[in-house]
Design an enzyme around this catalytic site. Structure first.
Site, PDB file in Angstrom:
ATOM      1  CD  GLU A   1      -1.553  -2.412   1.741  1.00 48.98           C
ATOM      2  OE1 GLU A   1      -0.333  -2.605   1.953  1.00 48.98           O
ATOM      3  OE2 GLU A   1      -2.412  -3.292   1.913  1.00 48.98           O
TER       4      GLU A   1
ATOM      5  CE  LYS B   1      22.335  -4.787  -3.869  1.00 49.06           C
ATOM      6  NZ  LYS B   1      22.255  -6.111  -4.444  1.00 49.06           N
TER       7      LYS B   1
ATOM      8  CD  GLU C   1      20.130 -11.556 -20.574  1.00 50.47           C
ATOM      9  OE1 GLU C   1      19.581 -11.058 -19.586  1.00 50.47           O
ATOM     10  OE2 GLU C   1      21.364 -11.735 -20.641  1.00 50.47           O
TER      11      GLU C   1
ATOM     12  CG  HIS D   1      24.463   2.864 -14.540  1.00 51.75           C
ATOM     13  ND1 HIS D   1      25.693   2.283 -14.691  1.00 51.75           N
ATOM     14  CD2 HIS D   1      23.750   2.068 -13.716  1.00 51.75           C
ATOM     15  CE1 HIS D   1      25.728   1.191 -13.953  1.00 51.75           C
ATOM     16  NE2 HIS D   1      24.565   1.032 -13.365  1.00 51.75           N
TER      17      HIS D   1
HETATM   18  N1  GLN Z   1      23.204 -10.826 -18.556  1.00 50.05           N
HETATM   19  C1  GLN Z   1      22.645  -9.853 -17.692  1.00 50.05           C
HETATM   20  C2  GLN Z   1      22.185  -8.640 -18.490  1.00 50.05           C
HETATM   21  O1  GLN Z   1      22.802  -8.288 -19.424  1.00 50.05           O
HETATM   22  C3  GLN Z   1      23.629  -9.399 -16.643  1.00 50.05           C
HETATM   23  C4  GLN Z   1      23.032  -8.421 -15.689  1.00 50.05           C
HETATM   24  C5  GLN Z   1      23.918  -8.071 -14.517  1.00 50.05           C
HETATM   25  O2  GLN Z   1      25.109  -8.107 -14.610  1.00 50.05           O
HETATM   26  N2  GLN Z   1      23.353  -7.697 -13.412  1.00 50.05           N
HETATM   27  O3  GLN Z   1      21.199  -8.032 -18.174  1.00 50.05           O
END
Ligand code: GLN
Ligand code: ZN
Length: 759
Positions: free
Chosen positions: A17, A112, A487, A697
């Site tokens: 929530e 973290k 992926e 990033h």
């Molecule tokens: N094979 C993953 C990707 O390319 C590796 C991700 C990662 O290193 N956290 O997304």
């Protein structure tokens, strides 16, 4: 009485929530008053559950709209000046800007919390850091709890840990400790005095730094710091967790505090030390209910462990979860789809409270008072020891029968790489990517619709193949030497495999806060792990059918597979890792058979899975690296095994990384200007390396000059015949346009340097 207390509870709500309310507030769809009322209701329900279970001292200060470390910084007024906010009158929107950034200021950094997956906001320490106490939020919560009739114990991160965790910014040349503590401490003391004035008799001050290895300069700070805090009118319970603090017994005894909490789940061996050596006139709080996992405790064992401690310490024995329950999911009762048997072995935060209530009654009234509860707990433990859902004889036999040297490739690297070069015929500076390509809205929608049954298997198959085909086409055009399938079919690199492995299960609502409004729902490893069917062969061979280049298959390694899951606690982690490794090995060999002869086994979690104590590193690394090697055991010399590790600082564990013996390792190096790579060079890392040549990033497209600078730097430290070229990490968070532009730059620079090398 034996006080039952806790330092924190999940705060996102049983059905997230708070997440939804906070995000609605950010979008302007909820007013601040509406958000505050959602928050107050969550606190009310949490305290009520704690009280109902029999808790004596309820936590205050564990609730947060974003992060409790940021809340403490705000209460102390120690926020970064660069935002230009008035710390004494910080508004809620300003609070969120500290965490998330705004038009002119980047967000405060996150990292973290020790070895958990919880991210806290890292304090920024600079020469002009100042503190000015503003405890109004904390005080409001104390008043709220008291109005509801509860006895409370605020929990705060301690000053030494807070100072240590902060990051040095501009203008601090001397040690943070010397510069900062003298300013922080008076504010901290003032905060405690204000809490005392509100009627907080006890305050828990967490110093997890004691369980890490902070060094003697920081340990020396404890005596003067706690001397100063001892006169503030509250009783102090020092909280420790995640590892043993037994080596600090003398230091802890010497502090002028009224109690200590120790984590006896992570470090059971320290209980004897403290039961023996802790002063009888002070509180010892023993955490024997696991605050970081999802399993029911064996209550008979817990009580049997505590009884002799109680005989020694009497009422000064307190009981609590091992650490804040922030790290466990909230309530098993809302789960509707978990297998009933598996569910009967589990306990989320709400159930852990009930367990503690039972322990308390047993200690105070004797075991007869809780006969039924103990019988149920015993039955669950007995069932778990033998249940065939958990125990798979074939898996156990396979691990037990592993011959010595089973984890070794057929030949050493020098021979393997020759066999690989023979068929791969790669140019100098071969190029590849880390695996994922942009996860577009269409991809996510197709996956979600398929999961809900709204998209047929055939349509889903076609949608994924279309994405893979596009991804391969892009890489063909770019002339990337070792392409990947992208992926598209994976929501998450651990969940994807967990869903296909036996021994894993998934909750519906087992969310745990990761940072801010972001929650994760870790898979749960409840039993012996095996692989019933191939997991990636179908997609990888489809991708291979579209290109003559060597397609790279993509797997998640054993350490990452357990580190980002809740793991069974009835066998050693090293056993779990080996089981996963063998399941992955089945996949490696099937991929190989299907013609996929380059296979990457990602291990981004190795660094964070390391024990907090250095003394335990060698043992951990030995089995962690063995597990990695086991996953490719039996592969042909000509099969090239890659691994990838992101954002890992592993200067200090390079021998272990080398012992993993991957043919190629790709790592993140661009943000540190190849600093990390220098360590690899100095160490003379023996196998191939692909240092990231641009940061993934940001959507920003690097200039050729930037990439060339990094690549030339890499060529200085790594022999060019062992150097690969790739981005820092996977590209799933990026858009297609910038991804293609970024890779074009990477390829242009690579080609330029290849020509130079050819001369
Ligand atoms: N094979 C993953 C990707 O390319 C590796 C991700 C990662 O290193 N956290 O997304
Ligand atoms: Zn990565």
């Amino acid at each position: 009485m034996n006080t039952f207390h806790l330092s924190g509870y999940p705060r996102i709500g049983a059905k997230r929530e708070l997440k939804f309310a906070v995000e609605a507030f950010w979008k302007g769809a909820k007013t601040e008053a509406e958000l505050q009322s959602v928050a107050a209701e969550i606190r009310r329900l949490n305290w009520a559950a704690q009280k109902a279970a029999g808790a004596d001292l309820l936590p205050v200060g564990d609730f947060s709209f974003y992060d409790h470390v940021l809340d403490l910084l705000c209460a102390l007024g120690g926020i970064p000046k660069r935002f230009g906010f008035d710390a004494a009158n910080l508004s809620l929107p300003e609070y969120f800007q500290l965490a998330r950034g705004n038009a002119t200021q980047f967000a405060m950094e996150m990292t973290k919390w020790f070895d958990t997956n919880y991210h806290f906001i890292v304090p920024e320490w600079s020469a002009d850091t100042e503190f000015k106490v503003n405890a109004k939020n904390l005080i409001a919560q104390i008043k709220e709890a008291k109005a509801q009739g509860y006895d409370i114990k605020p929990t705060l991160v301690g000053p030494v840990t807070l100072a240590w965790l902060g990051k040095k910014k501009d203008g601090i040349n001397c040690r943070v400790k010397d510069l900062l503590l003298p300013k922080l401490l008076p504010a901290y003391a003032q905060l405690l005095r204000e809490l005392a004035a509100e009627g907080a008799d006890w305050v828990q001050i967490d110093e997890p730094i004691l369980a890490a290895e902070a060094g003697s300069a920081w340990l020396d700070a404890f005596a003067p710091v706690y001397q100063e805090l001892s006169g503030t009118g509250v009783c102090i319970l020092v909280g420790t967790y995640f590892a043993s603090v037994a080596e600090h017994l003398d230091l802890l005894k010497s502090l002028p505090v009224q109690g200590l909490h120790i984590d006896c789940v992570r470090a059971p061996e320290q209980l004897a030390v403290f039961a023996e050596g802790w002063p009888k006139d002070r509180v010892l709080s023993v955490g024997l209910i696991d605050g970081r996992n999802v399993w029911r405790a064996n209550l008979s064992k817990v009580i049997a462990t505590l009884e002799p401690v109680k005989a020694k310490l009497g009422e000064n024995l307190w009981i609590a979860p091992s650490c804040s329950l922030l790290h466990s999911p909230q309530d098993l009762a809302v789960e509707e789809k978990l297998d009933g048997e598996i569910k009967s072995w589990m306990a989320f935060a709400a159930q852990k409270l009930v367990e503690l209530g039972v322990v308390k009654r047993a200690l105070e009234q004797g075991k007869d008072a809780v006969q039924a509860e103990l019988a149920a707990s015993d039955a669950a433990a007995a069932d778990r020891a033998t249940n065939k859902l958990i125990h798979n004889d074939a898996v156990k036999a396979r691990v037990a029968a592993l011959p010595k040297g089973a984890d070794q490739r057929k030949s050493p690297f020098a021979e393997r790489i020759k066999a690989q070069q023979e068929w791969m015929k790669l140019p100098a500076l071969p190029t590849t990517t880390i695996g994922s390509f942009p996860q577009t809205t269409e991809i996510r929608q197709a996956r979600a619709a398929f999961k809900k049954g709204e998209l047929s298997a055939a349509d889903y198959d076609a949608a994924m193949k279309k994405e893979i085909a596009y991804c391969v086409e892009v890489q063909e055009k770019l002339e990337i030497d070792v392409p990947v399938h992208g992926e598209a079919e994976r929501n998450d690199m651990v969940e994807y495999f967990g869903e296909q492995l036996s021994g894993y299960c998934f909750s519906q609502f087992g969310w745990v806060q990761s940072y801010g409004s972001r929650c994760v729902k870790p898979p749960i490893i409840f039993g012996d792990v095996s692989r019933p069917n191939p997991m990636t062969v179908y997609w990888s061979t489809y991708a291979q059918s579209l290109t003559k280049r060597p397609m790279k298959g993509m797997l998640t390694g054993p350490v990452t597979m357990f580190k980002w899951s809740f793991v069974r606690d009835d066998i050693p982690l090293s056993e779990v890792a080996k089981q996963i490794a063998l399941a992955l090995n089945d996949e490696v060999l099937d991929l190989e058979k299907a013609g996929i002869k380059v296979i990457q086994i990602d291990e981004p979690a190795i660094r964070e899975a390391m024990p907090l104590k250095k003394a335990q590193w060698d043992e951990f690394l030995a089995w962690a690296c063995e597990s990695f090697r086991l996953s490719s055991t039996g592969a042909e010399d000509s099969t090239q095994i890659h691994t990838h590790m992101c954002y890992s600082e592993f200067n200090d564990i390079l021998p272990a990384i080398a012992s993993m013996d991957a043919d190629v390792i790709t790592i993140e190096t661009s943000r540190s200007d190849m600093e990390l790579l220098t360590a690899f060079g100095d160490f003379k890392y023996p196998n191939d390396i692909g240092p990231g040549v641009y940061d993934i990033h940001s959507p920003r497209v690097p200039t050729e000059a930037e990439v060339e600078h990094l690549l030339r730097k890499a060529m200085e430290v790594v022999p060019v015949e062992r150097l690969w070229v790739n981005p820092d990490c996977g590209l799933k968070t990026r858009g297609w346009k910038e991804t293609i532009e970024q890779l074009e730059v990477m390829m242009a620079v690579t080609k330029k340097l290849r020509q130079e090398l050819a001369k």
